[in-house]
Design an enzyme around this catalytic site. Structure first.
Site, short mmCIF file in Angstrom:
data_model
loop_
_atom_site.label_atom_id
_atom_site.label_comp_id
_atom_site.label_asym_id
_atom_site.label_seq_id
_atom_site.Cartn_x
_atom_site.Cartn_y
_atom_site.Cartn_z
CG PHE A 166 -2.05 -0.97 1.16
CD1 PHE A 166 -2.99 -0.90 0.15
CD2 PHE A 166 -2.18 -1.96 2.12
CE1 PHE A 166 -4.04 -1.79 0.08
CE2 PHE A 166 -3.22 -2.87 2.07
CZ PHE A 166 -4.15 -2.79 1.05
CE1 TYR A 167 5.22 5.69 2.80
CE2 TYR A 167 6.99 4.13 2.36
CZ TYR A 167 6.57 5.41 2.66
OH TYR A 167 7.50 6.42 2.81
#
Length: 313
Positions: free
Chosen positions: A194-195
């Site tokens: 996600f990051y």
């Protein structure tokens, strides 16, 4: 006086002379001459997102001390107002404006207030971000993980750029600093999906925008930040064992970006890593997949899951 902005790791290697020496060698190194920063920013308007703590706070204080009027944006308005009060007590100029990058309405109000009050933006520092290291199976029932990372790292900064860039291009001047992460130059890492995907998406989008904006006088620096000792990196305890920079030290790197306006600032290992990733993609993914089984989740991630299970029970 030493403050939280100077805080370093507790690990002896990273905090000791060897660790600090390595951090200096790998860079990126900050601006050494405060007079150059003052000549650059005095009397100008600088916008800093994520300004309530860490690198954003350090950058805001530094720019204000150099004579800029600084607009501090973040959700934690009370903390921003404390920083603004301290800046003004030291003779600087600053204003706190609420900013929630997950809210389109908040972004529009933030930009409108800046433009109506100051009429111009000379520097925009995209510092706000959301870090997340969590196994994908722990995110199955957590849509917040997707929403929070994309809002803070990609969609929100994109909307803010769209709101402020027209005024900068119309004036024919301005500089944007995108605080990205050197991790986007590394092999893809499990648990960081996600990051890294959201940071990489904004990186690519911002570079494309920069190509269109430069002919109109608006320049862009992408800072691929290395290890930094801040609140955001604290949950990943292993980072404290690596040589890195305090928030204040990293603030001097932002100052260098504003004064010299390079296209890229990155640690020495960033670009070689990016080349190797392209050449050895499959090999590196196979090796990292094998390593994945030995990488645990952060205590914060596991604690949230355990808390959720207790609530269900």
């Amino acid at each position: 006086m030493t403050t939280s902005l100077d805080a370093g790791p507790n690990n002896r290697l990273a905090a000791g002379p060897l660790g600090r020496g390595i951090a200096w060698l790998i860079g990126p190194r900050g601006l050494k001459d405060p007079d150059r920063l003052r000549r650059e920013v005095q009397g100008k308007i600088a916008v800093v997102t994520g300004a309530s703590y860490g690198l954003g706070e350090a950058t805001s204080r530094m720019l204000a001390a150099a004579g800029a009027t600084v607009v501090l944006g973040a959700r934690s308005v009370e903390q921003l107002e404390l920083i603004v009060a301290e800046i003004e007590a030291e003779g600087g100029r600053a204003v706190a404006v609420p900013l929630d990058l997950a809210s389109e309405e908040s972004i529009e109000a933030f930009a409108a207030q800046i433009l109506s009050r100051f009429g111009q933006i000379d520097y925009l520092v995209h510092n706000a971000g959301k870090s997340l290291r969590r196994s994908i199976h722990l995110s199955y029932d957590r849509p917040k993980d997707l929403n929070s990372t994309t809002s803070a790292n990609y969609i929100g900064p994109m909307r803010l750029t769209l709101a402020l860039l027209p005024a900068m291009r119309e004036r024919g001047s301005g500089h944007i600093v995108n605080v990205s992460t050197v991790a986007v130059m590394f092999p893809v890492a499990p648990k960081w999906g996600f990051y890294l995907s959201s940071k990489a998406a904004f990186d690519i989008w911002m570079r494309a925008v920069g190509m269109e904006a430069r002919p109109d006088g608006v320049t862009l620096t992408t800072l691929y930040a290395g290890s930094m000792f801040t609140r955001m990196s604290a949950p990943s305890g292993w980072i404290s064992a690596l040589p890195g920079q305090s928030a204040r030290e990293a603030g001097y790197v932002i100052a260098k970006a504003i004064v010299r306006k390079p296209r890229v600032l990155a640690p020495a290992y960033g670009r070689p890593s990016a080349v190797l990733v392209s050449l050895l993609r499959t090999t590196l993914e196979v090796l990292t997949t094998q390593l994945y089984r030995y990488l645990g989740d952060t205590q914060a991630s596991l604690a949230r899951i355990e808390k959720g299970n207790r609530n269900v029970a």
